[in-house]
Design an enzyme around this catalytic site. Structure first.
Site, PDB file in Angstrom:
ATOM      1  N   ARG A  67      46.561  86.635  12.635  1.00 10.07           N
ATOM      2  CA  ARG A  67      47.829  85.918  12.327  1.00 10.07           C
ATOM      3  C   ARG A  67      48.462  85.342  13.481  1.00 10.07           C
ATOM      4  NH1 ARG A  67      47.653  89.795   8.210  1.00 10.07           N
ATOM      5  NH2 ARG A  67      48.602  91.431   9.588  1.00 10.07           N
ATOM      6  N   TYR A  71      50.372  81.740  13.375  1.00 11.14           N
ATOM      7  CA  TYR A  71      51.608  81.536  13.833  1.00 11.14           C
ATOM      8  C   TYR A  71      51.623  80.489  15.060  1.00 11.14           C
ATOM      9  CZ  TYR A  71      52.652  85.916  11.493  1.00 11.14           C
ATOM     10  OH  TYR A  71      52.334  87.079  10.546  1.00 11.14           O
ATOM     11  N   TYR A  93      62.331  81.892   4.255  1.00 13.34           N
ATOM     12  CA  TYR A  93      62.876  82.553   3.324  1.00 13.34           C
ATOM     13  C   TYR A  93      63.742  83.689   4.216  1.00 13.34           C
ATOM     14  CZ  TYR A  93      59.659  86.610   3.482  1.00 13.34           C
ATOM     15  OH  TYR A  93      58.939  87.615   3.718  1.00 13.34           O
TER      16      TYR A  93
END
Ligand code: SAM
Length: 263
Positions: A67, A71, A93
């Site tokens: 990840r 990113y 969000y």
């Protein structure tokens, strides 16, 4: 000259975005988005059609991808638009700066390169949690931690206040490639928590609803049953206090007070 603003949409579809956040989205030349579901993405497209969905950088089915790379790629995508001179808005969000590294990385990179960059706060999962569960974090205090960080590092939990464990569904997942924890790792976490809480301490699996209809999930279980619980990417674990607030007699004395003075 390019610029960047990162805004949050809150958790609930369309209703929890701030007035200023929405106006930034509508006025952007390029929007980059990380929404919880397709409904949210479609709503965003109705505000501004110039959208790049950052979800594309997550590992595809069967792919193993760290990840950290994801990113970096998300940040690079945002930065290439900023460098191209566009008025860029990153839409995330919840609150864009709460347990979310890409907005922080992109803003810091943009500032280092001399661009105007800022963040607008949004309604986070934690904000929804206090409202849905009817808890005031000010009554006993509150610690918010990523579940894995609590496991990997020496943290000291204050069991006279609330503890929120974020990303409980990834507890102990160190490779940053997997999207789920295991019962074995959750048992390690429960073992760790035993120094502060009894086995039958009631903890809550909390999930705010992302849609304006439906209720939140607020499932209370014994701490010892956590390894068998059904955990989702959006689950936050709420651990209420297990002991009463203790008076700090030393400081009270310095203030010339006794517990009786506090009412
Ligand atoms: N920036 C987000 C915010 O402000 O809420 C948090 C993003 S963080 C990467 C993801 C974690 O947030 C989840 O593992 C969970 O702990 C929490 N979370 C996200 N959506 C949630 C929801 N609908 N209900 C409860 N917790 C949620």
């Amino acid at each position: 000259k390019g610029s960047l603003v990162c805004v949050g949409t809150g958790l609930q579809l369309a209703g929890q975005v701030t007035v200023i956040g929405k106006s930034y989205i509508e006025g952007a030349q390029q929007v980059f988005s990380l929404m919880p579901d397709a409904y949210g993405q479609r709503w965003l497209e109705s505000l501004n059609p110039n959208i790049t969905d950052l979800q594309q950088f997550y590992a595809k089915k069967g792919e193993i991808k760290n990840r950290r790379i994801t990113y970096e790629q998300m940040t690079d995508a945002i930065m290439s638009s900023v460098r191209a001179g566009e008025r860029v808005v990153g839409v995330f969000y919840g609150h864009p700066g709460v347990f979310a590294c890409v907005p922080h990385m992109a803003i810091s990179r943009a500032k280092n390169e001399g661009y105007s960059a800022s963040m607008e706060p949004g309604i986070s999962a934690e904000d929804c949690l206090w409202a849905d569960l009817g808890i005031d974090p000010g009554n006993y205090g509150c610690q918010s931690l990523e579940a894995s960080q609590l496991m990997f590092f020496e943290h000291h939990l204050d069991n006279s206040g609330y503890v929120l464990l974020w990303q409980i569904a990834l507890a102990g997942e160190h490779t940053l490639t997997g999207f789920a924890t295991t019962q074995a790792r959750l048992k390690v976490l429960v073992d760790l928590l035993r120094q502060w809480y009894p086995d039958d301490h009631q903890v809550c699996l909390y999930e705010a609803t992302n849609l304006p209809i439906g209720n939140c999930r607020a499932e209370w279980i014994d701490l010892k049953d956590l390894p068998e619980a059904s955990l989702n990417a959006i689950t936050t674990l709420v651990i209420p206090p297990s002991r009463a607030l203790q008076y700090n007699l030393r400081v009270l004395k310095q203030l010339g007070l006794t517990p009786k003075d506090l009412g």
